[in-house]
Each structure stands twice: as C-alpha cells, then as structure tokens.
Design an enzyme around this catalytic site. Sequence first.
Site, short mmCIF file in Angstrom:
data_model
loop_
_atom_site.label_atom_id
_atom_site.label_comp_id
_atom_site.label_asym_id
_atom_site.label_seq_id
_atom_site.Cartn_x
_atom_site.Cartn_y
_atom_site.Cartn_z
N GLY A 12 0.78 -1.23 0.00
CA GLY A 12 0.00 0.00 0.00
C GLY A 12 0.81 1.28 0.00
N LYS A 65 -19.10 -13.57 -6.14
CA LYS A 65 -19.58 -13.07 -4.84
C LYS A 65 -18.77 -11.84 -4.41
CE LYS A 65 -22.55 -16.06 -2.55
NZ LYS A 65 -22.32 -17.51 -2.52
N MET A 88 -4.10 -7.43 -6.90
CA MET A 88 -3.54 -8.52 -7.70
C MET A 88 -4.61 -9.44 -8.31
SD MET A 88 -0.47 -7.65 -7.64
CE MET A 88 0.51 -8.99 -8.32
N ARG A 89 -5.85 -8.99 -8.37
CA ARG A 89 -6.91 -9.80 -8.99
C ARG A 89 -7.30 -9.18 -10.33
NH1 ARG A 89 -8.37 -14.48 -5.87
NH2 ARG A 89 -7.62 -13.98 -3.80
N ASN A 105 -5.76 2.02 -13.08
CA ASN A 105 -4.70 1.17 -12.53
C ASN A 105 -3.35 1.85 -12.71
OD1 ASN A 105 -3.52 -1.24 -11.45
ND2 ASN A 105 -3.00 -1.90 -13.54
N HIS A 107 0.73 0.75 -13.17
CA HIS A 107 1.57 -0.42 -13.46
C HIS A 107 3.03 0.02 -13.52
CE1 HIS A 107 2.52 -4.39 -14.94
NE2 HIS A 107 3.33 -3.80 -15.80
C1 GRF Z 1 3.03 -1.01 -7.53
O1 GRF Z 1 4.31 -1.11 -8.07
C2 GRF Z 1 1.99 -0.85 -8.64
O2 GRF Z 1 2.48 -0.22 -9.76
C3 GRF Z 1 1.64 -2.28 -8.95
O3 GRF Z 1 1.70 -2.95 -7.72
C4 GRF Z 1 2.60 -2.29 -6.84
C5 GRF Z 1 1.87 -2.03 -5.57
O4 GRF Z 1 2.68 -1.51 -4.57
N1 GRF Z 1 0.37 -2.36 -9.62
P1 GRF Z 1 2.04 -0.89 -3.26
O5 GRF Z 1 1.15 -1.95 -2.64
O6 GRF Z 1 1.27 0.33 -3.65
O7 GRF Z 1 3.21 -0.58 -2.37
#
Ligand code: GRF
Length: 189
Positions: A12, A65, A88-89, A105, A107
């Site tokens: 986070g 659900k 991660m989903r 999102n 990335h």
């Molecule tokens: C980040 O690098 C984001 O780009 C990717 O997942 C990571 C999450 O990191 N989608 P965090 O949980 O915000 O520290």
Amino acid sequence: MTSFAVLISGRGTNLAALLEAVSEGRLRARMAFVGSDNSEAAGLETARKSGIPTHLLDYGSGKEKAEQSLARLCRDGEVQWIVLAGFMRILSPSFVASFRGRIVNIHPSLLPSFPGPDGIGDAWRYGVKVTGVTVHLVDEGVDTGPILAQRAVEIHPGDTPELLRERIQRAERQLYWKTLSELFSSTPH
Ligand code: GRF
C-alpha cells in the site's frame, strides 16, 4: 465531491501516497473506502489509521460473490471511481463493463512493455535501459486499456533491482495522484 474507492492486495505505498495527497488537498476527492482481497495487506492498517473504512473482499467464496459485494459497497458509498493500487486480482469482464471507463490502474513499467505481475523484474531481466510507470484505464485485458499518463525511469550503471524498485515507487508516488486529480476534474460525475 468526487468519491473513489481504492483496491489493494499488499503494502500500500501507492495508497499511502494517495491518502497524503487527499489530506494535503492536492487530490480533491473523498476516499470512500479501501478494499482488499488479502486480510494481511499492510495497506489496510494504513487506511484504518487515517480513518478510512476498510473491507475485506471475500474471494474465498468466488470471484462473482466478491465482485457483487464490491459493487454493493460502491453503490452504497456513492463511489464514482475505482482506483487499483497493487490489487492482484483480474476484475471480470462484466464488472469492468458495469464500471466502464471508471476503473484506473497503475503499473510499474512503460506499457505495453512488461505487463503482468512482475513488471519491474521483467524489465530488469530483459536489460532495458529505460522503464517506467503507467497509469491507465482498466479494460477486460491484463494491464491493457487506454493510457492516461506515463513517466520514464532510467536504469543506471551499477543499479540493482532493489534500487530500480525504489526509483519506480518514487515515480509512482508522484504520478498517481496528479493523474487522478486531472482525470477527476475533467470527467463529469
Ligand atoms: C506497484 O508497483 C503498482 O504499480 C503495482 O503494484 C505495486 C503495488 O505496490 N500495480 P504498493 O502496494 O502500492 O506498495
């Protein structure tokens, strides 16, 4: 005021940066709640400390659900945007359709290069000299969807994957709130 929910699965750091941007008034929006598929996600504690409601999305009972309860939470909280921050989903096509153009999102690569769960590691192993960060709208694909903003991050001689990760995270912290701020203010509710 624009209202958004944040979905996380882990540390986070992006969530923390968004919370800071909201509390400092740089991102003028209300964070309605933080949802996670992982009860151990450290980001949940970060949210609680800031007084943001948190919800565990029960993927153990199936994706359908979990997404139904997410949709309900968004309706009840009058949420206009869903912001993924290390979630991660993969959201189902029907969920994406019901929030079309309203899911964002971040990335850790310059998409369309290096999509998937390890964008930083994949770029590192490939040996690119420039990678970066992408903020994009979510569609039915994995890390596809219209690109809203990108920031390049250089790989320096003598770098390690850890140093690269730190530099990328710094770029994420700068880019996400700014992009969301522009997006929220340019889109009618
Ligand atoms: C980040 O690098 C984001 O780009 C990717 O997942 C990571 C999450 O990191 N989608 P965090 O949980 O915000 O520290």
